[in-house]
Scaffold this motif. Structure first.
Motif, short mmCIF file in Angstrom:
data_model
loop_
_atom_site.label_atom_id
_atom_site.label_comp_id
_atom_site.label_asym_id
_atom_site.label_seq_id
_atom_site.Cartn_x
_atom_site.Cartn_y
_atom_site.Cartn_z
N VAL A 63 17.54 4.86 51.41
CA VAL A 63 18.59 3.99 51.92
C VAL A 63 18.28 3.68 53.38
CG1 VAL A 63 21.06 3.77 52.37
CG2 VAL A 63 20.26 5.00 50.34
N LEU A 64 18.38 2.41 53.76
CA LEU A 64 18.08 1.99 55.12
C LEU A 64 19.27 1.28 55.74
CD1 LEU A 64 14.88 0.64 56.56
CD2 LEU A 64 16.91 -0.74 56.87
N ASP A 65 19.73 1.80 56.87
CA ASP A 65 20.80 1.19 57.65
C ASP A 65 20.14 0.29 58.68
OD1 ASP A 65 22.68 0.79 59.83
OD2 ASP A 65 23.89 2.39 58.95
N GLY A 79 21.83 10.71 55.03
CA GLY A 79 20.45 10.66 54.57
C GLY A 79 19.77 9.32 54.74
N ALA A 80 20.51 8.31 55.21
CA ALA A 80 19.91 6.99 55.40
C ALA A 80 18.90 7.04 56.55
CB ALA A 80 20.98 5.95 55.70
N VAL A 81 17.94 6.14 56.48
CA VAL A 81 16.99 5.93 57.56
C VAL A 81 17.60 4.86 58.46
CG1 VAL A 81 14.71 4.99 58.13
CG2 VAL A 81 14.99 6.53 56.17
N HIS A 82 17.54 5.07 59.77
CA HIS A 82 18.06 4.07 60.70
C HIS A 82 16.91 3.22 61.20
CE1 HIS A 82 19.79 2.89 64.79
NE2 HIS A 82 20.33 2.11 63.87
N LEU A 83 16.95 1.94 60.89
CA LEU A 83 15.93 1.01 61.35
C LEU A 83 16.55 -0.38 61.51
CD1 LEU A 83 13.00 0.41 62.10
CD2 LEU A 83 12.51 0.12 59.65
N PRO A 84 16.97 -0.72 62.74
CA PRO A 84 17.55 -2.04 62.96
C PRO A 84 16.59 -3.15 62.52
CG PRO A 84 17.95 -0.63 64.84
CD PRO A 84 16.97 0.10 63.95
N ALA A 86 15.67 -5.91 63.72
CA ALA A 86 14.75 -6.43 64.73
C ALA A 86 13.51 -5.56 64.90
CB ALA A 86 15.47 -6.57 66.07
N LEU A 87 13.58 -4.30 64.46
CA LEU A 87 12.46 -3.38 64.63
C LEU A 87 11.66 -3.14 63.35
CD1 LEU A 87 14.25 -0.72 66.88
CD2 LEU A 87 12.78 -2.63 67.59
N ILE A 88 12.05 -3.77 62.26
CA ILE A 88 11.40 -3.51 60.97
C ILE A 88 9.91 -3.81 61.02
CG2 ILE A 88 11.23 -4.36 58.58
CD1 ILE A 88 14.31 -4.31 58.51
N ALA A 89 9.51 -4.96 61.51
CA ALA A 89 8.09 -5.32 61.51
C ALA A 89 7.27 -4.29 62.29
CB ALA A 89 7.90 -6.72 62.10
N GLU A 90 7.83 -3.80 63.38
CA GLU A 90 7.12 -2.87 64.25
C GLU A 90 7.12 -1.43 63.73
OE1 GLU A 90 8.19 -0.96 68.59
OE2 GLU A 90 8.65 -3.07 68.25
N GLN A 91 8.21 -0.98 63.08
CA GLN A 91 8.36 0.44 62.79
C GLN A 91 8.42 0.82 61.31
OE1 GLN A 91 11.67 2.02 65.03
NE2 GLN A 91 10.85 1.27 66.96
N ALA A 92 8.54 -0.13 60.40
CA ALA A 92 8.69 0.22 58.98
C ALA A 92 7.54 1.08 58.48
CB ALA A 92 8.81 -1.04 58.14
N GLY A 93 6.32 0.76 58.88
CA GLY A 93 5.15 1.51 58.41
C GLY A 93 5.16 2.97 58.84
N LEU A 95 8.10 4.72 59.28
CA LEU A 95 9.30 5.38 58.77
C LEU A 95 9.44 5.35 57.25
CD1 LEU A 95 11.86 4.05 61.42
CD2 LEU A 95 10.81 6.33 61.31
N LEU A 96 8.77 4.42 56.60
CA LEU A 96 8.99 4.21 55.16
C LEU A 96 7.68 4.32 54.39
CD1 LEU A 96 11.29 1.07 55.49
CD2 LEU A 96 12.03 3.43 55.05
N ASP A 97 7.77 4.92 53.21
CA ASP A 97 6.63 4.98 52.30
C ASP A 97 6.57 3.65 51.56
OD1 ASP A 97 4.91 5.41 50.11
OD2 ASP A 97 5.57 7.48 49.86
N PRO A 98 5.44 2.95 51.61
CA PRO A 98 5.38 1.61 51.00
C PRO A 98 5.52 1.59 49.48
CG PRO A 98 3.24 2.27 51.85
CD PRO A 98 4.21 3.32 52.29
N VAL A 99 5.44 2.74 48.81
CA VAL A 99 5.59 2.75 47.35
C VAL A 99 7.00 3.14 46.91
CG1 VAL A 99 3.13 3.17 46.98
CG2 VAL A 99 4.71 5.11 47.06
#
Length: 170
Positions: A63-65, A79-84, A86-93, A95-99
């Motif tokens: 779950v992503l907030d 248990g959610a991941v916090h990722l605004p 505006a920061l997804i392109a920079e930080q998703a890799g 914080l998140l498993d691509p599968v």
């Protein structure tokens, strides 16, 4: 065709039908099945997300907030991941498993931040769904949440959750 001859599967063909619901007739059953099937592929509701998380173990998604830090501190799904967004392109890799599929949310049904976050993640190659109702309906349905002060929970709003039952039957 008279009104008494109408069935649940037929509508008058008159383009000037006075009923505002049927002024534009329903689509074919096949088109409706395709549309609603696609809708379920794109969306999850708060009750289903809570049930999957409450079952214990790995729910198979994260779950992503997508809200600001100030909003996150006000309350978020445990248990959610916090990722605004505006920061997804920079930080998703980082914080998140691509599968692992991601279920995004923002404030509520009047906010499309969860959809914007889902779009940003999909463009990066993640499988995504948006949690309908967002944080507002998470709280309104009486599910536990976390704030900067700790755990919190409110009584369920009887307009959004069944009174005296765990399941709405839908």
């Amino acid at each position: 065709m008279t009104t008494t001859q109408l069935t649940a599967h037929s509508v008058p063909s008159s383009p000037t039908h006075s009923n505002p619901v049927l002024r534009v007739p329903p689509t074919s059953p096949a088109a409706a099945a395709a549309y609603f099937g696609a809708s379920l592929a794109f969306h999850a509701d708060v009750s289903d997300v809570d049930a999957a998380l409450a079952a214990g173990g790995d729910p198979g998604f994260v779950v992503l907030d997508s809200r600001s830090t100030r909003s996150w501190d006000q309350g978020h799904v445990p248990g959610a991941v916090h990722l605004p967004t505006a920061l997804i392109a920079e930080q998703a890799g980082q914080l998140l498993d691509p599968v692992v599929p991601v279920v995004t949310y923002c404030w509520g049904p009047g906010c499309n931040g969860g959809a914007r976050a889902a779009l940003a993640l999909a463009e990066l190659g993640y499988q995504v769904k948006e949690m309908l109702g967002g944080f507002e309906y998470w709280v309104r349905e009486g599910f536990a949440y976390e704030t900067w002060e700790g755990a919190a929970q409110r009584e369920a709003d009887p307009l959004t959750a069944p009174v005296g039952a765990d399941d709405c039957g839908c």
